[in-house]
Design a protein around this motif. Sequence first.
Motif, PDB file in Angstrom:
ATOM      1  N   GLY A 169     -71.747  28.398 -25.319  1.00 55.99           N
ATOM      2  CA  GLY A 169     -72.360  28.271 -26.639  1.00 55.99           C
ATOM      3  C   GLY A 169     -71.654  27.243 -27.495  1.00 55.99           C
ATOM      4  N   LEU A 170     -70.334  27.245 -27.462  1.00 60.15           N
ATOM      5  CA  LEU A 170     -69.566  26.283 -28.255  1.00 60.15           C
ATOM      6  C   LEU A 170     -69.825  24.853 -27.786  1.00 60.15           C
ATOM      7  N   VAL A 171     -69.903  24.675 -26.472  1.00 60.08           N
ATOM      8  CA  VAL A 171     -70.153  23.341 -25.920  1.00 60.08           C
ATOM      9  C   VAL A 171     -71.504  22.806 -26.392  1.00 60.08           C
ATOM     10  N   GLU A 172     -72.504  23.689 -26.544  1.00 62.18           N
ATOM     11  CA  GLU A 172     -73.833  23.258 -26.975  1.00 62.18           C
ATOM     12  C   GLU A 172     -73.941  23.085 -28.484  1.00 62.18           C
ATOM     13  N   VAL A 173     -73.271  23.951 -29.249  1.00 59.80           N
ATOM     14  CA  VAL A 173     -73.448  23.983 -30.697  1.00 59.80           C
ATOM     15  C   VAL A 173     -72.524  23.023 -31.445  1.00 59.80           C
ATOM     16  N   VAL A 174     -71.256  22.961 -31.069  1.00 58.21           N
ATOM     17  CA  VAL A 174     -70.268  22.173 -31.805  1.00 58.21           C
ATOM     18  C   VAL A 174     -70.672  20.701 -31.964  1.00 58.21           C
ATOM     19  N   PRO A 175     -71.186  20.038 -30.913  1.00 55.60           N
ATOM     20  CA  PRO A 175     -71.569  18.619 -31.095  1.00 55.60           C
ATOM     21  C   PRO A 175     -72.623  18.402 -32.177  1.00 55.60           C
ATOM     22  N   LEU A 176     -73.470  19.423 -32.443  1.00 55.76           N
ATOM     23  CA  LEU A 176     -74.510  19.276 -33.455  1.00 55.76           C
ATOM     24  C   LEU A 176     -73.927  19.106 -34.853  1.00 55.76           C
ATOM     25  N   PHE A 177     -72.713  19.600 -35.077  1.00 55.12           N
ATOM     26  CA  PHE A 177     -72.079  19.474 -36.389  1.00 55.12           C
ATOM     27  C   PHE A 177     -71.510  18.081 -36.618  1.00 55.12           C
ATOM     28  N   THR A 178     -71.512  17.255 -35.591  1.00 52.57           N
ATOM     29  CA  THR A 178     -70.963  15.904 -35.730  1.00 52.57           C
ATOM     30  C   THR A 178     -72.041  14.868 -36.050  1.00 52.57           C
ATOM     31  N   ILE A 179     -73.308  15.294 -36.084  1.00 52.72           N
ATOM     32  CA  ILE A 179     -74.389  14.360 -36.398  1.00 52.72           C
ATOM     33  C   ILE A 179     -75.126  14.833 -37.645  1.00 52.72           C
ATOM     34  N   GLU A 180     -75.659  13.880 -38.386  1.00 56.13           N
ATOM     35  CA  GLU A 180     -76.329  14.199 -39.648  1.00 56.13           C
ATOM     36  C   GLU A 180     -77.653  14.907 -39.423  1.00 56.13           C
ATOM     37  N   SER A 181     -78.411  14.461 -38.416  1.00 51.19           N
ATOM     38  CA  SER A 181     -79.721  15.047 -38.156  1.00 51.19           C
ATOM     39  C   SER A 181     -80.124  14.787 -36.714  1.00 51.19           C
ATOM     40  N   THR A 182     -80.909  15.717 -36.156  1.00 51.69           N
ATOM     41  CA  THR A 182     -81.435  15.519 -34.807  1.00 51.69           C
ATOM     42  C   THR A 182     -82.815  14.855 -34.851  1.00 51.69           C
ATOM     43  N   ILE A 183     -83.303  14.575 -36.060  1.00 49.60           N
ATOM     44  CA  ILE A 183     -84.619  13.966 -36.227  1.00 49.60           C
ATOM     45  C   ILE A 183     -84.462  12.495 -36.581  1.00 49.60           C
ATOM     46  N   GLU A 184     -85.140  11.631 -35.843  1.00 47.47           N
ATOM     47  CA  GLU A 184     -85.056  10.200 -36.104  1.00 47.47           C
ATOM     48  C   GLU A 184     -85.619   9.873 -37.491  1.00 47.47           C
ATOM     49  N   LYS A 185     -85.106   8.813 -38.073  1.00 47.37           N
ATOM     50  CA  LYS A 185     -85.625   8.351 -39.350  1.00 47.37           C
ATOM     51  C   LYS A 185     -86.654   7.259 -39.081  1.00 47.37           C
ATOM     52  N   VAL A 186     -87.925   7.605 -39.280  1.00 47.16           N
ATOM     53  CA  VAL A 186     -88.999   6.627 -39.073  1.00 47.16           C
ATOM     54  C   VAL A 186     -89.925   6.646 -40.274  1.00 47.16           C
ATOM     55  N   ASP A 187     -90.521   5.508 -40.548  1.00 46.95           N
ATOM     56  CA  ASP A 187     -91.446   5.392 -41.680  1.00 46.95           C
ATOM     57  C   ASP A 187     -92.845   5.830 -41.266  1.00 46.95           C
ATOM     58  N   GLY A 188     -93.594   6.320 -42.239  1.00 47.42           N
ATOM     59  CA  GLY A 188     -95.005   6.606 -42.009  1.00 47.42           C
ATOM     60  C   GLY A 188     -95.370   8.064 -41.874  1.00 47.42           C
ATOM     61  N   VAL A 189     -94.430   8.904 -41.427  1.00 48.96           N
ATOM     62  CA  VAL A 189     -94.752  10.323 -41.219  1.00 48.96           C
ATOM     63  C   VAL A 189     -94.933  11.002 -42.573  1.00 48.96           C
ATOM     64  N   ARG A 190     -96.063  11.665 -42.751  1.00 50.01           N
ATOM     65  CA  ARG A 190     -96.379  12.348 -44.006  1.00 50.01           C
ATOM     66  C   ARG A 190     -96.920  13.747 -43.708  1.00 50.01           C
ATOM     67  N   PRO A 191     -96.955  14.611 -44.702  1.00 46.61           N
ATOM     68  CA  PRO A 191     -97.593  15.919 -44.499  1.00 46.61           C
ATOM     69  C   PRO A 191     -99.093  15.728 -44.248  1.00 46.61           C
ATOM     70  N   TYR A 192     -99.710  16.669 -43.585  1.00 50.87           N
ATOM     71  CA  TYR A 192    -101.148  16.593 -43.339  1.00 50.87           C
ATOM     72  C   TYR A 192    -101.919  16.699 -44.646  1.00 50.87           C
ATOM     73  N   SER A 193    -103.039  16.000 -44.714  1.00 53.30           N
ATOM     74  CA  SER A 193    -103.938  16.156 -45.854  1.00 53.30           C
ATOM     75  C   SER A 193    -104.535  17.565 -45.799  1.00 53.30           C
ATOM     76  N   PRO A 194    -105.100  18.066 -46.898  1.00 49.76           N
ATOM     77  CA  PRO A 194    -105.697  19.409 -46.877  1.00 49.76           C
ATOM     78  C   PRO A 194    -106.732  19.582 -45.768  1.00 49.76           C
ATOM     79  N   LEU A 195    -107.594  18.582 -45.548  1.00 48.10           N
ATOM     80  CA  LEU A 195    -108.604  18.682 -44.495  1.00 48.10           C
ATOM     81  C   LEU A 195    -107.960  18.693 -43.117  1.00 48.10           C
ATOM     82  N   GLU A 196    -106.964  17.845 -42.919  1.00 46.18           N
ATOM     83  CA  GLU A 196    -106.256  17.809 -41.629  1.00 46.18           C
ATOM     84  C   GLU A 196    -105.530  19.119 -41.378  1.00 46.18           C
ATOM     85  N   GLN A 197    -104.933  19.680 -42.424  1.00 42.79           N
ATOM     86  CA  GLN A 197    -104.215  20.946 -42.273  1.00 42.79           C
ATOM     87  C   GLN A 197    -105.163  22.076 -41.888  1.00 42.79           C
TER      88      GLN A 197
END
Length: 241
Positions: free
Chosen positions: A29-57
């Motif tokens: 568990g430590l081997v899997e979890v500890v490295p996650l505390f060394t990075i800011e986010s596991t999600i890439e920073k990309v432009d364009g992603v927005r919440p769904y519109s009401p109709l899309e949702q």
Amino acid sequence: MSIFKHHAKLETNVFFLAVGILLSVIVGGLVEVVPLFTIESTIEKVDGVRPYSPLEQKGRDIYVREGCYLCHSQMVRPFKDEVERYGHYSLAAESKYDHPFQWGSKRTGPDLARVGGKYTNDWHVRHLINPRDVVPESVMPGYPHLKRELDYSTIDADMKALRVVGVPYTDEQIANAKKDLVEQATSDDASAAVAGRYPKARMGSADANPKVTELDAMVAYLQVLGTMVDFTTVKPEKIAR
């Protein structure tokens, strides 16, 4: 040979075996979890992603309600054959506003992560009502009941609930939810307010019905999948073969 003798003692002693298992789980568990505390986010920073519109949702809600995820994944894996067939591999950022996300791995039908803009609204309508009209070998059931009028009475409350779990809907978007939903489903005006609030939203009725139908919502959702990110600006990574 002495190591095997000690191993036998460990296996035949319930207490030591339990302690050994516990230590193994802790270390793993430590081997899997500890490295996650060394990075800011596991999600890439990309432009364009927005919440769904009401109709899309609402379309996404219907997609989940009808169990579409049981036969279609929304995850292009980073393998050469999948990228060549479906397009750029899926990014975590593309699903950051999905609750729950629709990645999965079961594919009775094709992956839908990049289906947006691939077909016309009319194609999607015909495919949903009777799939064999456009894909003769399809085993997908028809969904003619989606012709019924859409119930969107709770869309503003739904968006408020999604905001609680991290979807960044603004007060303005929530206040205009019902108006935006109807406008997206009935207007072809690219300068409409809803188009400004939700870039790349597909405007206009899907089935030519003056009322907003479940088909309108479902098609709006399908048409936005994979269209938010401009992959010409995303730095490519090595693809596994």
